[in-house]
Design an enzyme around this catalytic site. Structure first.
Site, PDB file in Angstrom:
ATOM      1  N   CYS A 243       0.687  -1.550   0.121  1.00  0.00           N
ATOM      2  CA  CYS A 243       0.134   0.155  -0.056  1.00  0.00           C
ATOM      3  C   CYS A 243       0.411   1.513   0.341  1.00  0.00           C
ATOM      4  O   CYS A 243       0.707   2.466  -0.971  1.00  0.00           O
ATOM      5  CB  CYS A 243      -1.097   0.058   0.954  1.00  0.00           C
ATOM      6  SG  CYS A 243      -0.458  -0.662   2.805  1.00  0.00           S
ATOM      7  N   HIS A 340      -1.984   0.411   7.086  1.00  0.00           N
ATOM      8  CA  HIS A 340      -2.140   1.007   5.979  1.00  0.00           C
ATOM      9  C   HIS A 340      -1.853   2.230   4.896  1.00  0.00           C
ATOM     10  O   HIS A 340      -2.044   3.297   6.452  1.00  0.00           O
ATOM     11  CB  HIS A 340      -3.945   0.824   5.918  1.00  0.00           C
ATOM     12  CG  HIS A 340      -4.414   0.681   4.117  1.00  0.00           C
ATOM     13  ND1 HIS A 340      -3.394  -0.107   3.456  1.00  0.00           N
ATOM     14  CD2 HIS A 340      -5.580   1.145   3.029  1.00  0.00           C
ATOM     15  CE1 HIS A 340      -4.291   0.616   1.781  1.00  0.00           C
ATOM     16  NE2 HIS A 340      -5.546   1.153   2.032  1.00  0.00           N
ATOM     17  N   ASN A 360      -7.496   5.658  -2.440  1.00  0.00           N
ATOM     18  CA  ASN A 360      -6.877   3.670  -1.515  1.00  0.00           C
ATOM     19  C   ASN A 360      -6.863   3.359  -2.793  1.00  0.00           C
ATOM     20  O   ASN A 360      -7.443   3.226  -3.710  1.00  0.00           O
ATOM     21  CB  ASN A 360      -8.367   3.509  -0.764  1.00  0.00           C
ATOM     22  CG  ASN A 360      -8.360   2.000  -0.217  1.00  0.00           C
ATOM     23  OD1 ASN A 360      -7.098   1.413   0.164  1.00  0.00           O
ATOM     24  ND2 ASN A 360      -8.795   1.409   0.070  1.00  0.00           N
TER      25      ASN A 360
END
EC number: 3.4.22.-
Length: 393
Positions: A243, A340, A360
């Site tokens: 991520c 994250h 995201n």
């Protein structure tokens, strides 16, 4: 004019008026029939209860059109007439429901976005639905999947587990959105079944009600938008733990106006000795985020908490990238996405309220939510607390 002529003219006028009335009634009946036929074919989503807190209804109706218009602008899509479907819930297979409400956002007859109302901050997670403060977010979460079956007279239940999101229809369970996990199975059909308890509790919603917004109001809802000029979504995270790699690549590509960065190359730079087979399991630590940024000529520093709206506005104007660092609220030690990272793309004012725009890496489009919300309700039914930021990309 004599009386016989007057009588003849009156009769002709009467016949014309009666004919017009019959035609208009026929058109009205046909129009109503067309509307009824259209409604009869619309998608219905099963819920335990269609009772929604009034503050949720009010927020959704006040905000949805402005949010949709702002997100359309980010993808250079043509704005249109926005409508709001009814709220639905998402359930685990054992019948548990999450703490959010979801609304399909419809534009020109197509479901294009999902409006999500979820707890605003960590403290709200322990409050009742009526007392909770809600944050409003918009994204393309399962919107295309819903739109594909919108006019097929479908009756579905939306379900979730650790592997993703499913539609259950006529006893068949279909995976529509898979969780980005290394080695995750991506089969579309699932042998899972809905629990008897959940089946008993579920009831059908009424035909979705569309709340039409006034066109003039829609024009005024987005007062301001400010985003990184060259930000583009070029890749998507799926079967890896990269991520931060995806977020850094996207931000550096934007602020340097290039397309040379990608998540794989960044992770390979950070882990030169790791095999290709094991690389997907490698995560990124804060010191690596800072050092990699510095190796690319950027002065990166860590800042605790959520940056203020004014700070995001100025940094975005200065072409400086911000990476969100978030921690899963559930604190499950076995969760591969316990932490994250996401990329801040900019900020906006919608209905005179301050919003943040972010990407995201799990998604193919941007999301918008309240600037004063530290809780991120992300695509895979996970609540994350935004605890810090890496600034300077």
């Amino acid at each position: 004019m004599n009386s016989s002529c007057k009588s003849r003219v009156f009769n002709i006028i009467s016949i014309i008026m009666v004919s017009m009335l019959i035609l208009s009634l026929g058109a009205f009946a046909n129009n109503n029939k067309a509307k009824a036929d259209s409604h009869s074919k619309q998608l219905e989503i099963n819920v335990k209860s269609d009772k929604v807190p009034q503050k949720v209804k009010d927020l959704a109706q006040q905000q949805f059109a402005g949010y949709a218009k702002a997100l359309d602008k980010q993808s250079n899509a043509k704005t249109g007439k926005y409508e709001l479907g009814e709220a639905f819930k998402i359930y685990k297979f054992n019948g548990e429901e999450d703490n959010s409400y979801y609304y399909p956002v419809i534009k020109d007859g197509k479901i294009v976005y999902t409006l999500t109302l979820s707890p605003k901050n960590k403290d709200d997670l322990n409050k009742s639905k009526e007392d909770m403060n809600y944050s409003v977010k918009i994204s393309n979460f399962i919107a295309k999947d819903l739109d594909q079956i919108k006019d097929k007279n479908s009756n579905i239940t939306v379900l979730t587990d650790e592997k993703g999101f499913y539609f259950e229809e006529d006893g068949k369970v279909r995976l529509v959105k898979a969780t980005p996990l290394p080695g995750n199975v991506k089969e579309k059909e699932s042998a899972k079944t809905v629990s008897a308890k959940l089946k008993q509790e579920l009831k059908n919603t009424v035909t979705p009600t569309k709340v039409e917004e006034n066109e003039a109001i829609q024009e005024d809802q987005v007062q301001y938008e400010n985003t990184l000029k060259n930000f583009k979504i070029r890749e998507q995270q799926f079967d890896n733990s990269w991520c931060a790699g995806f977020s850094m690549a996207a931000l550096l590509n934007a602020t340097k106006n290039t397309d040379t960065y990608n998540a794989h190359d960044i992770m390979r730079t950070l882990y030169p000795e790791v095999s290709e087979q094991d690389l997907p399991n490698c995560a990124t630590f804060p010191n690596q985020m800072i050092e990699y940024g510095k190796s690319q000529g950027r002065d990166i520093h860590y800042q605790e908490g959520v940056p203020s709206y004014e700070q995001v506005d100025q940094l975005t104007k200065d072409n400086v990238g911000i990476m969100i660092l978030a921690q899963s609220v559930s604190q499950n030690p076995n969760d591969p996405h316990l932490g994250h990272a996401l990329a801040v793309v900019g900020n906006a004012k919608i209905n005179d309220q301050e919003k943040l725009i972010y990407w995201n890496p799990w998604d193919t489009e941007l999301s918008i939510q309240d600037a004063d919300s530290s809780l991120l309700h992300l695509s895979f039914n996970r609540d994350y607390n935004w605890y810090g930021s890496m600034i300077g990309y």
